[in-house]
Design an enzyme around this catalytic site. Structure first.
Site, short mmCIF file in Angstrom:
data_model
loop_
_atom_site.label_atom_id
_atom_site.label_comp_id
_atom_site.label_asym_id
_atom_site.label_seq_id
_atom_site.Cartn_x
_atom_site.Cartn_y
_atom_site.Cartn_z
CB SER A 57 -0.89 0.12 1.28
OG SER A 57 -0.14 0.26 2.40
CG ASP A 95 -3.57 -2.81 -1.70
OD1 ASP A 95 -4.49 -3.10 -2.75
OD2 ASP A 95 -3.77 -3.06 -0.54
N GLY A 192 -10.09 -4.58 7.04
CA GLY A 192 -9.76 -4.69 8.47
C GLY A 192 -10.47 -5.75 9.22
N GLY A 235 -10.65 -6.70 0.77
CA GLY A 235 -11.08 -6.89 2.09
C GLY A 235 -11.51 -8.48 2.46
CG ASP A 279 -2.74 -5.90 5.14
OD1 ASP A 279 -2.00 -6.54 5.99
OD2 ASP A 279 -2.80 -4.71 5.04
P1 13P Z 1 -8.41 -7.33 4.47
O1 13P Z 1 -8.11 -6.12 5.61
O2 13P Z 1 -9.75 -7.81 4.62
O3 13P Z 1 -7.20 -8.10 4.70
O4 13P Z 1 -8.24 -6.60 3.12
C1 13P Z 1 -6.85 -6.45 2.55
C2 13P Z 1 -7.12 -5.53 1.32
O5 13P Z 1 -8.09 -5.48 0.70
C3 13P Z 1 -6.03 -4.95 0.55
O6 13P Z 1 -6.18 -4.00 -0.31
O1 G3H Z 2 -6.54 -1.98 1.89
C1 G3H Z 2 -5.53 -1.85 2.89
C2 G3H Z 2 -4.45 -2.67 3.26
O2 G3H Z 2 -5.02 -3.67 4.25
C3 G3H Z 2 -3.39 -1.77 3.35
O3 G3H Z 2 -3.45 -1.37 4.78
O4 G3H Z 2 -2.77 1.09 4.22
O5 G3H Z 2 -2.54 0.04 6.41
O6 G3H Z 2 -1.03 -0.47 4.69
P1 G3H Z 2 -2.55 0.04 4.94
ZN ZN Z 3 -8.07 -3.18 -0.56
#
Ligand code: 13P
Ligand code: G3H
Ligand code: ZN
Length: 332
Positions: A57, A95, A192, A235, A279
């Site tokens: 990200s 991302d 999340g 997500g 994530d």
């Molecule tokens: P999660 O928070 O469900 O792991 O989703 C991660 C995500 O979509 C990163 O782009």
């Molecule tokens: O979509 C979000 C991802 O989980 C990345 O999260 O921006 O905290 O690195 P972050």
């Molecule tokens: Zn995402």
């Protein structure tokens, strides 16, 4: 000086997605910020013979540093070979890119795939921004993920309070006019460890929250409009209850954390969904192992001591996702 992902041994998502859509499985897209996450992802992908997307990200890039990440990705390819994988299929993906400039910077610094997330913008502005990124990316043989429809929750500075499912009637126009390579859609997932409010869920006999099902009708309507087009689910952590329980048993406080049931992700993987983003489950696996370790070994303070079980726990989770949920094993 610009560096192409090809020099780093990485691949873009084109062939990977075409194979996944045909084969009825999904490619894991694991976010990473640290060396231990990267090692665990590579070990899991090699041992299961799976292609893998390592994604970063904007926040992760700020945390880890773009130059270091570029060499970590190159290191991931070399490490995979060292572990016995003759032909690693590893993508370095941005991302939730939120601007043309960020996408360009990533493309110029070794990323093989970028996401431009214009989902919070008005429709025509989303198209214009996505198209601009696609033009630059394709000139460098880099693939582009776009997003249509809004996920509730935190999207790395692309925030929205309400969840709006993707409108199937818009997807042909959007994909055609932008030229994007894959499309992230909204069918009820969110980012999340708290994907649903308790009032959106029912409770099972054990008092645990059971979330409402994903909107598979919307997914199938999108698939009909764009046959064979690669679809992405964000997500998609399942927020394993045992990890949440371990965290809470060792001083953590994650009441009523709830994710997407794995059976639903397994079902989605068989469709045109060919990239599933995870994530939070990695964060939970790491935190659970470290909290437990500190509780059991209060006298230890060498990071290698507590990061080793954290890395092992993440690897176990990654392998489970690949083999039991996404079905991307034995595809190299
Ligand atoms: P999660 O928070 O469900 O792991 O989703 C991660 C995500 O979509 C990163 O782009
Ligand atoms: O979509 C979000 C991802 O989980 C990345 O999260 O921006 O905290 O690195 P972050
Ligand atoms: Zn995402």
């Amino acid at each position: 000086m610009a560096v192409s992902y090809k020099e780093l041994g990485l691949v873009n998502t084109k062939e990977m997605f075409a194979k996944a859509v045909k084969g009825g499985y999904a490619i894991p897209a694991f976010n990473f910020n640290t060396m231990e996450q990267m090692q665990a992802i590579v070990q899991a992908a090699v041992e299961t013979k799976s292609p893998v997307i390592m994604q970063v990200s904007k926040g992760a890039r700020n945390y880890a540093n773009g130059t270091i990440l570029r060499y970590m990705a190159q290191g991931a390819v070399e490490y995979a070979k060292e572990l016995g994988c003759a032909n690693p299929q590893i993508v370095l993906h941005l991302d939730h890119g939120d601007s043309f400039e960020l996408c360009k910077d990533c493309i110029d610094n070794g990323f093989s795939s970028v996401m431009i997330d214009g989902s919070a913008l008005p429709y025509e502005e989303n198209i214009a921004l996505t198209k601009k990124v696609v033009e630059y990316a394709h000139a460098h043989d880099v693939t582009v993920e776009a997003e249509l429809g809004v996920l509730a929750g935190v999207e790395d500075e692309v925030a929205s309070e309400v969840s709006h499912y993707t409108k199937p009637e818009e997807v042909i126009d959007f994909a055609t006019r932008t030229g994007c390579d894959s499309l992230a859609i909204s069918i009820g997932t969110s980012h999340g460890a708290y994907k649903f409010k308790p009032e959106q869920c029912t409770r099972n006999a054990q008092g645990k929250l059971v979330p409402p099902p994903l909107a598979f009708d919307v997914l199938h309507a999108i698939e009909k409009k764009l046959p064979g087009f690669p679809i992405v689910l964000h997500g998609s952590s399942s927020v394993p209850q045992d990890e949440v329980d371990t965290i809470n048993a060792h001083g953590g406080k994650l009441p009523d954390a709830v994710g997407i049931p794995e059976e639903q992700l397994r079902e989605a993987s068989k469709s045109a969904v060919c990239k599933i983003n995870i994530d939070s489950d990695s964060r939970l696996a790491m935190t659970a192992a470290i909290r437990k370790y500190f509780d059991e070994h209060p006298e230890h303070f060498d990071p290698r001591q507590y990061l080793k079980p954290a890395r092992e726990n993440m690897k176990k989770m990654y392998m489970h996702k690949i083999v039991d949920v996404l079905g991307s094993n034995n595809q190299l």
